[in-house]
Design a protein around this motif. Structure first.
Motif, mmCIF file in Angstrom:
data_model
loop_
_atom_site.group_PDB
_atom_site.id
_atom_site.type_symbol
_atom_site.label_atom_id
_atom_site.label_comp_id
_atom_site.label_asym_id
_atom_site.label_seq_id
_atom_site.Cartn_x
_atom_site.Cartn_y
_atom_site.Cartn_z
ATOM 1 N N ILE A 38 0.840 -1.207 0.000
ATOM 2 C CA ILE A 38 0.000 0.000 0.000
ATOM 3 C C ILE A 38 0.868 1.248 0.000
ATOM 4 C CG2 ILE A 38 -1.644 1.322 1.381
ATOM 5 C CD1 ILE A 38 -2.851 -1.340 2.273
ATOM 6 N N LEU A 39 1.899 1.264 0.825
ATOM 7 C CA LEU A 39 2.797 2.420 0.871
ATOM 8 C C LEU A 39 3.495 2.649 -0.472
ATOM 9 C CD1 LEU A 39 4.420 1.895 4.392
ATOM 10 C CD2 LEU A 39 2.758 3.635 3.747
ATOM 11 N N VAL A 40 3.932 1.544 -1.094
ATOM 12 C CA VAL A 40 4.624 1.668 -2.388
ATOM 13 C C VAL A 40 3.686 2.210 -3.462
ATOM 14 C CG1 VAL A 40 5.677 0.347 -4.262
ATOM 15 C CG2 VAL A 40 6.359 -0.096 -1.909
ATOM 16 N N VAL A 41 2.480 1.667 -3.527
ATOM 17 C CA VAL A 41 1.530 2.098 -4.562
ATOM 18 C C VAL A 41 1.181 3.576 -4.409
ATOM 19 C CG1 VAL A 41 -0.835 1.811 -5.397
ATOM 20 C CG2 VAL A 41 0.569 -0.193 -4.953
ATOM 21 N N VAL A 42 0.923 3.997 -3.187
ATOM 22 C CA VAL A 42 0.495 5.373 -2.957
ATOM 23 C C VAL A 42 1.609 6.373 -3.237
ATOM 24 C CG1 VAL A 42 -0.266 6.992 -1.163
ATOM 25 C CG2 VAL A 42 -1.304 4.737 -1.322
ATOM 26 N N SER A 43 2.834 6.039 -2.890
ATOM 27 C CA SER A 43 3.923 7.017 -2.984
ATOM 28 C C SER A 43 4.734 6.936 -4.266
ATOM 29 C CB SER A 43 4.863 6.856 -1.787
ATOM 30 O OG SER A 43 5.404 5.550 -1.764
ATOM 31 N N LEU A 44 4.925 5.734 -4.801
ATOM 32 C CA LEU A 44 5.873 5.588 -5.906
ATOM 33 C C LEU A 44 5.219 5.514 -7.286
ATOM 34 C CD1 LEU A 44 8.462 3.072 -4.434
ATOM 35 C CD2 LEU A 44 8.487 5.561 -4.395
ATOM 36 N N ILE A 45 4.019 4.972 -7.398
ATOM 37 C CA ILE A 45 3.388 4.829 -8.712
ATOM 38 C C ILE A 45 3.248 6.166 -9.430
ATOM 39 C CG2 ILE A 45 1.294 4.111 -9.916
ATOM 40 C CD1 ILE A 45 3.101 1.831 -8.991
ATOM 41 N N PRO A 46 2.756 7.259 -8.780
ATOM 42 C CA PRO A 46 2.681 8.550 -9.493
ATOM 43 C C PRO A 46 4.040 9.039 -9.996
ATOM 44 C CG PRO A 46 1.374 8.601 -7.483
ATOM 45 C CD PRO A 46 2.166 7.354 -7.428
ATOM 46 N N ILE A 49 4.952 6.997 -13.126
ATOM 47 C CA ILE A 49 4.126 7.354 -14.290
ATOM 48 C C ILE A 49 4.614 8.658 -14.916
ATOM 49 C CG2 ILE A 49 1.810 8.078 -14.994
ATOM 50 C CD1 ILE A 49 0.684 6.098 -12.991
ATOM 51 N N MET A 50 4.873 9.660 -14.088
ATOM 52 C CA MET A 50 5.356 10.949 -14.616
ATOM 53 C C MET A 50 6.716 10.793 -15.285
ATOM 54 S SD MET A 50 3.002 13.126 -14.169
ATOM 55 C CE MET A 50 3.969 14.585 -14.587
ATOM 56 N N ALA A 51 7.594 10.023 -14.676
ATOM 57 C CA ALA A 51 8.912 9.812 -15.280
ATOM 58 C C ALA A 51 8.789 9.095 -16.618
ATOM 59 C CB ALA A 51 9.802 9.016 -14.333
ATOM 60 N N SER A 52 7.898 8.103 -16.699
ATOM 61 C CA SER A 52 7.696 7.368 -17.947
ATOM 62 C C SER A 52 7.171 8.274 -19.053
ATOM 63 C CB SER A 52 6.742 6.203 -17.705
ATOM 64 O OG SER A 52 6.471 5.522 -18.905
ATOM 65 N N ILE A 53 6.203 9.126 -18.724
ATOM 66 C CA ILE A 53 5.657 10.057 -19.724
ATOM 67 C C ILE A 53 6.732 11.017 -20.213
ATOM 68 C CG2 ILE A 53 4.022 11.951 -20.058
ATOM 69 C CD1 ILE A 53 2.141 10.489 -18.132
ATOM 70 N N ASP A 54 7.518 11.540 -19.277
ATOM 71 C CA ASP A 54 8.574 12.488 -19.659
ATOM 72 C C ASP A 54 9.603 11.832 -20.576
ATOM 73 O OD1 ASP A 54 10.115 15.086 -19.208
ATOM 74 O OD2 ASP A 54 11.565 13.595 -18.497
#
Length: 579
Positions: A38-46, A49-54
């Motif tokens: 839960i901690l990983v999903v909430v903090s790291l997924i965003p 995603i932003m790094a991948s788009i960039d």
């Protein structure tokens, strides 16, 4: 909590021995995994995603820019090559138009034309005039080619049919790379008579065009023919007349850029153009490492910074979750272990008292039987009526032997029931196994049970408590005998797991244990043989003894196929204080 405890807390391996006697209130590993996820999903997924788009957007922009640059360089080079060939083709046409072609048979006049072409354009090696029958009627140059026949050659046929011919680069008898431009000219208005002016050019001008290009170390520009044979040298594909290592793109007289696999699968970008009216294909190859290098360097820097940040976040999350769950686990384990020890000590004390009483009661009549049987033997020995009766004396000896055997059994019963202090000394596994099996040899022979013992070569001593190890093996082997029918097979093996531990295995082909019972098999008073008098203490005591010796124990079984007990003991255990 230590660094090692953070990355591998104690509860992490709690489920590796599900058949152990300690009961856990919760699935701590599952709780930890859920919190951490839960901690990983909430903090790291965003962040990801932003790094991948960039990366996707900037990478696409860099690739598009390099595609346009490759297309522009390819187009400019194609025009330079086309201009080079067109210029020399036009020069040949011009001298034909300005002069009477019939006068070209004059070698002096033809020689002056060759000198003019060399001076004005460069690259010309020789000139020749071929009549309609394919015979070279005039020639000026460094070779003796006058009178040579070309009628059956492909280039002559193409020059006759098309009016103009530009050859590939080839060696010929000159043994030097060159190409040929041939121009057809009619001698009359009826277009029945014609001659062909044939000029030979070297490839130095081609090489000059490519050497003048501003290419990086990871770029390569070269010419090939329609079959992929090099017409100019290449950095990575070899010298002239070598084959390129990739398939040519589809034919296009307009400049195009495509992605290919190059140099053993390395991704690359190729700009290409088929040069119209010639057999040449221009190729400009640029590896991905070259055209994406700067962007990849920046991307790598950002990536490593992101990875470092994520790693720090993960370590903090891991440590916090581990610390909290570890505290709960330790408290629960301490509770379970304390209850188990209390129960174990109470049961063992009761068994010890019972065993001592039974042994004492049995030893008294055994002593009387032993005394009377000895007296009877003495009387028979000194009496002349029986001193020669070997059968009668043998019966008395059998009684004495049986009394002695019963005495040994009662002593073992007292020894195995007594909770004595640990005494760690070097012992030999083979000797321990032989001692235990000596108690059961008669039963094995009577029931035709095949006993196979294997001790791995190089295993000599192990530092442990001899009595407790004997008790563990005796309990396991006795259970195996009870589980097998007559004619069964028992295997006892000792092998190394690593430099510090030995693996003991007791395997039988008996009735096996149901899967539903495996998780409870080491619990006190849990028995599958209660109807036949089982107490359910044997395996529980055995499990506790293995732990006392610093080891661990597991069981594998299939119903109807057999059971395998394994326990691992340290070769040199770390002795606990205040035992």
């Amino acid at each position: 909590m230590s660094i090692k405890g953070i990355f591998k807390p104690k509860f992490w391996d709690a489920d590796k021995h599900p058949a152990g006697p300690y009961k856990r209130l919760f699935d701590y590993k599952r709780i930890w995994q859920l919190c951490f996820a839960i901690l990983v999903v909430v903090s790291l997924i965003p962040i990801l995603i932003m790094a991948s788009i960039d990366f996707s957007v900037t990478g696409g922009a860099v690739k598009s820019e390099n595609t346009l640059r490759a297309a522009r360089t390819t187009s400019n080079t194609r025009r330079a090559i086309s201009y080079f060939l067109e210029e020399r083709k036009s020069a040949l046409k011009l001298i034909i138009e300005l002069n009477d072609f019939r006068s070209f048979d004059d070698k002096d006049r033809l020689a002056r034309m060759l000198r003019g072409l060399k001076k004005s354009f460069g690259g010309f090696i020789d000139l020749g005039v071929i009549n309609k029958d394919g015979k070279q009627v005039a020639y000026v140059g460094p070779y003796n080619l006058e009178g040579r026949e070309y009628k059956g050659q492909d280039w002559f046929k193409q020059a006759v049919e098309q009016g103009i011919y530009i050859s590939e680069v080839f060696l010929g008898f000159r043994d030097s790379p060159h190409l040929v431009i041939a121009v057809k000219h009619f001698l009359d208005e009826d277009k029945k008579r014609f001659k062909i002016l044939r000029a030979t050019l070297d490839t130095k001008k081609f090489n000059e065009i490519f050497s003048s290009l501003d290419l990086s170390d990871e770029e390569d520009a070269f010419l090939v023919n329609r079959d992929g044979l090099l017409q100019t040298p290449s950095k990575w594909n070899g010298d002239i007349f070598s084959m390129v290592t990739f398939a040519l793109p589809e034919q296009s007289y307009r400049t195009k850029v495509e992605e290919i696999s190059y140099r053993e699968g390395e991704p690359a970008m190729v700009g290409y153009a088929y040069i119209e009216g010639t057999p040449f294909v221009l190729l400009l190859v640029k590896t991905e490492a070259e055209f994406m290098g700067a962007w990849q360097s920046t991307r790598d820097t950002v990536t490593w910074f992101t990875i470092f940040s994520i790693a720090v976040i993960l370590v903090v999350m891991w440590a916090v979750a581990s610390y909290l769950v570890e505290k709960i686990y330790i408290a629960d384990r301490t509770r379970s272990k304390t209850l188990q020890q209390m129960e174990h000590h109470n049961r063992m004390a009761s068994i010890g008292r019972l065993a001592a009483g039974v042994a004492h009661e049995i030893n008294n009549p055994l002593a009387i039987i032993n005394e009377k049987a000895g007296l009877l033997k003495d009387l028979f020995t000194f009496s002349k009526a029986y001193d020669a009766d070997d059968r009668l004396l043998g019966l008395v000896d059998s009684v004495l032997h049986s009394v002695e055997r019963c005495g040994r059994i009662t002593k073992r019963l007292l020894g195995f029931s007594r909770q004595s202090d640990m005494e760690f000394r070097p012992v030999y596994p083979q000797e321990i196994i032989d001692t235990v099996l000596s108690f059961l040899n008669k039963e094995a022979e009577y029931r035709s049970i095949d006993v196979n013992v294997e001790v791995e070569k190089g295993i000599f001593e192990i530092v442990t408590d001899r009595g407790k190890l004997e008790q563990v093996l005796l309990n396991l082997i006795s259970n195996a005998f009870q589980a097998m029918k007559d004619g069964g097979a028992l295997g006892v093996t000792v092998s190394r797991t690593d430099e510090k531990s030995l693996l003991f295995t007791v395997e039988d082909n008996g009735c096996g244990i149901p899967a539903s019972d495996l998780k409870k098999i080491f619990e006190p008073f849990y028995s599958t043989k209660k109807q036949s008098g089982g107490t359910g203490l044997g395996l529980s005591i055995t499990y506790g003894l293995v732990q006392d010796l610093g080891g661990s124990m597991t069981v594998e079984s299939k119903l109807g196929e057999g059971t395998k007990f394994k326990f691992v003991l340290p070769i040199s255990p770390k002795l606990k204080e205040n035992r």
